[in-house]
Scaffold this motif. Structure first.
Motif, PDB file in Angstrom:
ATOM      1  N   ASP A  31       0.850  -1.183   0.000  1.00 29.68           N
ATOM      2  CA  ASP A  31       0.000   0.000   0.000  1.00 29.68           C
ATOM      3  C   ASP A  31       0.895   1.246   0.000  1.00 29.68           C
ATOM      4  OD1 ASP A  31      -1.417   2.255   0.844  1.00 29.68           O
ATOM      5  OD2 ASP A  31      -2.806   1.082   2.045  1.00 29.68           O
ATOM      6  N   PRO A  32       0.866   2.018  -1.082  1.00 30.10           N
ATOM      7  CA  PRO A  32       1.766   3.181  -1.186  1.00 30.10           C
ATOM      8  C   PRO A  32       1.635   4.154  -0.014  1.00 30.10           C
ATOM      9  CG  PRO A  32       0.713   2.763  -3.302  1.00 30.10           C
ATOM     10  CD  PRO A  32       0.071   1.836  -2.310  1.00 30.10           C
ATOM     11  N   ALA A  33       0.422   4.356   0.494  1.00 27.81           N
ATOM     12  CA  ALA A  33       0.258   5.319   1.596  1.00 27.81           C
ATOM     13  C   ALA A  33       0.964   4.820   2.858  1.00 27.81           C
ATOM     14  CB  ALA A  33      -1.229   5.555   1.866  1.00 27.81           C
ATOM     15  N   LEU A  34       0.841   3.517   3.127  1.00 30.00           N
ATOM     16  CA  LEU A  34       1.541   2.956   4.292  1.00 30.00           C
ATOM     17  C   LEU A  34       3.045   3.006   4.074  1.00 30.00           C
ATOM     18  CD1 LEU A  34      -0.679  -0.154   5.156  1.00 30.00           C
ATOM     19  CD2 LEU A  34      -0.615   2.083   6.271  1.00 30.00           C
ATOM     20  N   GLY A  35       3.473   2.836   2.818  1.00 25.87           N
ATOM     21  CA  GLY A  35       4.898   2.881   2.495  1.00 25.87           C
ATOM     22  C   GLY A  35       5.488   4.250   2.750  1.00 25.87           C
ATOM     23  N   LYS A  36       4.737   5.268   2.385  1.00 20.58           N
ATOM     24  CA  LYS A  36       5.200   6.637   2.608  1.00 20.58           C
ATOM     25  C   LYS A  36       5.406   6.882   4.104  1.00 20.58           C
ATOM     26  CE  LYS A  36       3.605  11.251   1.383  1.00 20.58           C
ATOM     27  NZ  LYS A  36       2.675  11.951   0.483  1.00 20.58           N
ATOM     28  N   ALA A  37       4.452   6.417   4.909  1.00 20.75           N
ATOM     29  CA  ALA A  37       4.572   6.577   6.365  1.00 20.75           C
ATOM     30  C   ALA A  37       5.774   5.797   6.889  1.00 20.75           C
ATOM     31  CB  ALA A  37       3.285   6.107   7.047  1.00 20.75           C
ATOM     32  N   ALA A  38       5.989   4.590   6.359  1.00 20.53           N
ATOM     33  CA  ALA A  38       7.112   3.766   6.820  1.00 20.53           C
ATOM     34  C   ALA A  38       8.445   4.424   6.454  1.00 20.53           C
ATOM     35  CB  ALA A  38       7.024   2.364   6.209  1.00 20.53           C
ATOM     36  N   ILE A  39       8.515   5.029   5.284  1.00 23.43           N
ATOM     37  CA  ILE A  39       9.739   5.710   4.859  1.00 23.43           C
ATOM     38  C   ILE A  39      10.098   6.816   5.857  1.00 23.43           C
ATOM     39  CG2 ILE A  39      10.610   7.336   3.110  1.00 23.43           C
ATOM     40  CD1 ILE A  39       9.233   5.482   1.005  1.00 23.43           C
ATOM     41  N   ARG A  41       9.147   6.853   9.016  1.00 26.07           N
ATOM     42  CA  ARG A  41       9.468   6.212  10.287  1.00 26.07           C
ATOM     43  C   ARG A  41      10.889   5.677  10.319  1.00 26.07           C
ATOM     44  NH1 ARG A  41       5.061   3.189   9.999  1.00 26.07           N
ATOM     45  NH2 ARG A  41       6.186   1.222   9.897  1.00 26.07           N
ATOM     46  N   TYR A  42      11.320   5.031   9.223  1.00 23.22           N
ATOM     47  CA  TYR A  42      12.666   4.447   9.198  1.00 23.22           C
ATOM     48  C   TYR A  42      13.748   5.499   8.953  1.00 23.22           C
ATOM     49  CZ  TYR A  42      10.863  -0.346   9.218  1.00 23.22           C
ATOM     50  OH  TYR A  42      10.266  -1.532   9.579  1.00 23.22           O
ATOM     51  N   ASN A 102      21.716  -1.806   7.029  1.00 24.87           N
ATOM     52  CA  ASN A 102      20.511  -2.598   7.311  1.00 24.87           C
ATOM     53  C   ASN A 102      19.728  -1.863   8.382  1.00 24.87           C
ATOM     54  OD1 ASN A 102      21.235  -4.593   5.537  1.00 24.87           O
ATOM     55  ND2 ASN A 102      21.892  -6.059   7.084  1.00 24.87           N
ATOM     56  N   LEU A 103      18.456  -1.611   8.123  1.00 22.77           N
ATOM     57  CA  LEU A 103      17.656  -0.840   9.079  1.00 22.77           C
ATOM     58  C   LEU A 103      16.586  -1.696   9.751  1.00 22.77           C
ATOM     59  CD1 LEU A 103      17.336   2.363   6.886  1.00 22.77           C
ATOM     60  CD2 LEU A 103      18.569   2.199   9.047  1.00 22.77           C
ATOM     61  N   ASP A 104      16.739  -3.023   9.663  1.00 17.82           N
ATOM     62  CA  ASP A 104      15.751  -3.931  10.258  1.00 17.82           C
ATOM     63  C   ASP A 104      14.341  -3.655   9.766  1.00 17.82           C
ATOM     64  OD1 ASP A 104      17.602  -5.370  11.784  1.00 17.82           O
ATOM     65  OD2 ASP A 104      17.546  -3.868  13.386  1.00 17.82           O
ATOM     66  N   VAL A 105      14.225  -3.422   8.474  1.00 12.48           N
ATOM     67  CA  VAL A 105      12.904  -3.190   7.883  1.00 12.48           C
ATOM     68  C   VAL A 105      12.173  -4.535   7.829  1.00 12.48           C
ATOM     69  CG1 VAL A 105      11.678  -2.393   5.816  1.00 12.48           C
ATOM     70  CG2 VAL A 105      13.814  -1.270   6.508  1.00 12.48           C
ATOM     71  N   THR A 106      10.943  -4.575   8.297  1.00 10.74           N
ATOM     72  CA  THR A 106      10.177  -5.833   8.261  1.00 10.74           C
ATOM     73  C   THR A 106       9.760  -6.126   6.821  1.00 10.74           C
ATOM     74  OG1 THR A 106       8.020  -4.793   8.527  1.00 10.74           O
ATOM     75  CG2 THR A 106       9.208  -5.358  10.563  1.00 10.74           C
ATOM     76  N   GLU A 107       9.407  -7.406   6.600  1.00 12.25           N
ATOM     77  CA  GLU A 107       8.995  -7.808   5.262  1.00 12.25           C
ATOM     78  C   GLU A 107       7.763  -7.010   4.816  1.00 12.25           C
ATOM     79  OE1 GLU A 107       8.462 -12.025   4.981  1.00 12.25           O
ATOM     80  OE2 GLU A 107       7.836 -11.894   2.879  1.00 12.25           O
ATOM     81  N   GLU A 108       6.830  -6.839   5.739  1.00  9.21           N
ATOM     82  CA  GLU A 108       5.600  -6.119   5.420  1.00  9.21           C
ATOM     83  C   GLU A 108       5.888  -4.654   5.084  1.00  9.21           C
ATOM     84  OE1 GLU A 108       2.810  -6.290   8.617  1.00  9.21           O
ATOM     85  OE2 GLU A 108       1.236  -5.320   7.442  1.00  9.21           O
TER      86      GLU A 108
END
Ligand code: HEC
Length: 121
Positions: A31-39, A41-42, A102-108
């Protein structure tokens, strides 16, 4: 040409951004919107300039604009959804010694992040 065709053209133009989001979601399953938020956050924006992500204006790593049009990722991996997700999660395994940690990004989260990055064309 009748006025009706102009209406169709305007609708098609208005649909472009939406199309980019839909096809990015389809090829990644994210989901692009969730991806933007994750970007955000990380903290990817502390190294990358990423269009549409507030504050992501850094120049340590390459800018991620038009990522959906790249042939290669990090200069070596064929640009596919699978490789993009792998890179976001495990850059050090894919290219030993790269400046991207490596930023420990989860698979999801990687799936959503890839979805957002593929909206950038
Ligand atoms: C400490 C700085 C740093 C951080 C934080 C960082 N990156 Fe990177 N990133 C880099 C560098 C440097 C490269 C270039 C690596 C190479 O080509 O060997 C890179 C490359 C990339 C590429 C390939 C770009 C291209 O032009 O081929 C992507 C995609 C990417 N990063 C996404 C991310 C995402 C998503 C995050 C957050 C989860 C992130 N990066 C966090 C430094 C960083």
């Amino acid at each position: 040409m009748s006025g009706r065709w102009w209406g169709v053209a305007v609708l098609l133009l208005a649909g472009c951004k939406r199309d980019a989001e839909q096809s990015a979601a389809i090829v990644t399953g994210g989901d692009p919107a969730l991806g933007k938020a994750a970007i955000s956050r990380y903290g990817c924006g502390s190294c990358h300039t990423i269009p549409g992500v507030p504050g992501a204006t850094a120049t340590v790593g390459p800018p991620l604009q038009a990522l959906g049009q790249r042939t290669f990722l990090a200069g070596r991996l064929p640009n596919s959804p699978e490789n993009l997700m792998q890179w976001v999660r495990h850059p050090q395994e894919l290219e030993q010694g790269t400046a991207m940690p490596n930023l420990d990004v989860t698979e999801e989260d990687a799936r959503h992040i890839a979805a957002y990055l593929y909206t950038l064309r």
